[in-house]
Design an enzyme around this catalytic site. Structure first.
Site, short mmCIF file in Angstrom:
data_model
loop_
_atom_site.label_atom_id
_atom_site.label_comp_id
_atom_site.label_asym_id
_atom_site.label_seq_id
_atom_site.Cartn_x
_atom_site.Cartn_y
_atom_site.Cartn_z
N CYS A 96 -27.11 -2.15 -65.65
CA CYS A 96 -25.86 -3.23 -65.18
C CYS A 96 -26.45 -3.82 -63.97
O CYS A 96 -25.88 -5.06 -63.59
CB CYS A 96 -24.60 -2.62 -65.21
SG CYS A 96 -24.53 -1.36 -64.16
C1 UN1 Z 1 -29.32 1.44 -60.46
O1 UN1 Z 1 -29.83 0.29 -60.72
O2 UN1 Z 1 -30.26 2.52 -59.98
O3 UN1 Z 1 -25.03 1.27 -65.77
C2 UN1 Z 1 -28.22 2.23 -61.19
C3 UN1 Z 1 -25.82 0.80 -65.12
C4 UN1 Z 1 -25.53 1.17 -63.50
C5 UN1 Z 1 -26.41 1.87 -62.59
C6 UN1 Z 1 -27.48 1.35 -62.22
N1 UN1 Z 1 -23.97 1.46 -63.50
O4 UN1 Z 1 -26.94 -0.05 -65.23
#
Ligand code: UN1
Length: 485
Positions: A283
């Site tokens: 995300c």
């Molecule tokens: C990161 O980029 O280190 O679902 C964590 C996801 C986010 C976490 C990303 N909640 O990609």
């Protein structure tokens, strides 16, 4: 050898489900990693009851006891990083180095929250009225439903379960269907580290079957969810009637601004790692590059060269830069978005199926050049190795394009200009801002979360976790005073 069966764990006991679901390796679809015995709604309800039953005793433990459990669990996770990293890469499809790093991060998160459990979280102060003492204490919320996505099969569960337990809550954990094995191992490790039965329950089950129980059962006091915007909004709507506390981490559409003042090599590396690391399935992925006119062509040329040397293959293969897409459904979505970008006039570099590396869902990284703010490719989350490029006149236009996103999780800028960097940090709409770094890749000891449609409720991780996982109580005491003030 037949694949092992994974079950739900309720009140410390393994509970068989009513339907088997194979856990398939996306790098090689003939490889069945495990079989998940999928729970029905009644098992989910029992898990909520078990967590409620375990709550008073776990809430009554000392911070030291809670800290010791999390610390032991963190030690085991880190000690088994090679094996668990291999399992994670096999199950989810990120490369082995990425998967191993995620496992270590999960262990560090457990150890961080072992420390947090021992820190002071309350206040004692004088009242504004004479002779009265005030305290503000933090108490656990109760039963927390933890619902997690497939893209970080161990780190996201760790960063929700660890603070929940550290502050004395009990947990019902439902991982994504695609990654039951990593989840099962994490629960097994934390339970064996000394948790009383029922304090951490695992429900392997389809969201459509067990989800409504975990979000609306009267015994659920709080829900922490990471996943898509529509599912998150659905959970929020469900909880209007129950009043449960909700924390949502949803989509991201994250811009990476590259200005004329950028170090080109740094910018290309940020875009490659941020856009295509973990197969773009984050995300926090850098899914839009906003490049100013003076650097645009050089950036696209350097990216194209770097992408052609980017090795796509088996997640556990040596020298592989990017593993497969997680499943056929996500692959279809990625290919659709590539066509949507083309249909809107973009030139797409890469983005083809990669053949000859195995029986998996392989897709070459895609760069969609010549897109505009407002194009669907720039408004919707793809969740794959697809990066679009928007060319703009100058920094001011770049800031405007970067802020056009509605899912403002993370935003980055690549520049050697202190003035541009400082201005961007101040004026970006995102919840997290990165300077000369990819938009993805975050620390566990500081708050994590977005703005706009991206997040709802208190931030996750670090110093912010106390907000969601505790409820504050303010007390007023008139010591020894016979008269009421
Ligand atoms: C990161 O980029 O280190 O679902 C964590 C996801 C986010 C976490 C990303 N909640 O990609």
């Amino acid at each position: 050898m037949s694949a092992r069966t994974l079950t739900s764990v309720v009140g410390g006991e393994r509970v068989d489900g009513s339907e088997d679901r194979p856990d398939i390796n996306p790098s090689d679809v003939t490889d069945v990693v495990a079989v998940a015995s999928m729970a029905d709604a009644s098992t989910a309800a029992q898990a909520v009851e078990a967590a409620a039953g375990a709550f008073p005793a776990w809430a009554g433990t000392t911070p030291w006891e809670r800290s010791a459990v999390l610390d032991r669990a963190g030690t085991e996770v880190i000690a088994r990083a090679d094996e668990l990293g291999d399992l994670l890469a096999r199950e989810e499809g990120k490369t082995y180095p990425e998967a191993r790093a995620e496992v270590v991060r999960a262990g560090q998160i457990l150890k961080y929250f072992a420390g947090v459990a021992l820190q002071p979280h309350g206040l004692a102060l004088d009242s504004v009225r004479p002779g009265i003492e005030v305290t503000v204490v933090r108490e656990p919320v109760g039963v927390v439903s933890v619902i997690t996505p497939w893209n970080f099969p161990i780190a996201i569960p760790a960063w929700k379960i660890a603070p929940a337990l550290a502050f004395g809550n009990t947990v019902v954990f439902k991982p994504a269907d695609l990654v039951p094995a990593s989840a099962w191992e994490l629960v097994d490790i934390i339970n064996r580290a000394g948790l009383p039965a029922g304090a951490l329950n695992l429900v392997l089950g389809r969201g459509s079957v067990v989800g409504p129980v975990l979000t609306t059962a009267p015994g659920v006091d709080a829900i922490t969810f990471t996943g898509s915007v529509p599912t998150g909004r659905g959970i929020l709507a469900d909880t209007v009637s129950t009043g449960a506390k909700v924390q949502l981490e949803l989509g991201g559409k994250n811009p990476l601004v590259v200005t004329d003042r950028a170090d080109l090599a740094v910018a290309v590396e940020c875009a490659m790692q941020g856009g295509f690391g973990s197969t773009g399935q984050r995300c926090t992925a850098s899914s839009i590059v906003v490049a100013t006119r003076g650097v645009h062509d050089a950036f696209v040329e350097a990216m194209t060269a770097r992408m052609s040397a980017w090795q796509v293959g088996d997640a556990r293969g040596a020298g592989v830069d990017m593993g497969p897409v997680v499943d056929p459904g996500q692959l279809g979505v990625d290919l659709d978005y590539i066509e949507i970008a083309r249909g809107a006039g973009a030139e797409v570099i890469g983005g083809h199926r990669v053949e000859g590396v195995g029986d998996g869902h392989y897709l070459a990284p895609a760069l969609a050049v010549g897109t505009r703010v407002g194009d669907r490719i720039n408004a919707e989350e793809v969740f794959g190795p697809v990066v679009s490029v928007i060319e703009v006149d100058d920094y001011a236009a770049a800031l405007e394009a970067a802020n056009a996103s509605t899912m403002n999780l993370s935003a980055g800028i690549c520049t050697t200009s202190l003035a541009e960097a400082a201005h961007f940090r101040r004026h970006s709409k995102a919840g997290m801002v990165m300077v000369n770094l990819p938009t993805a890749g975050v620390d566990f000891h500081v708050p994590f979360g977005g703005r706009g449609e991206s997040s709802h409720g208190p931030r996750e991780q670090g110093t912010a976790a106390v907000e969601f996982f505790t409820s504050s109580k303010t007390t007023y005491t008139a010591p020894g005073s016979p008269s009421v003030a």
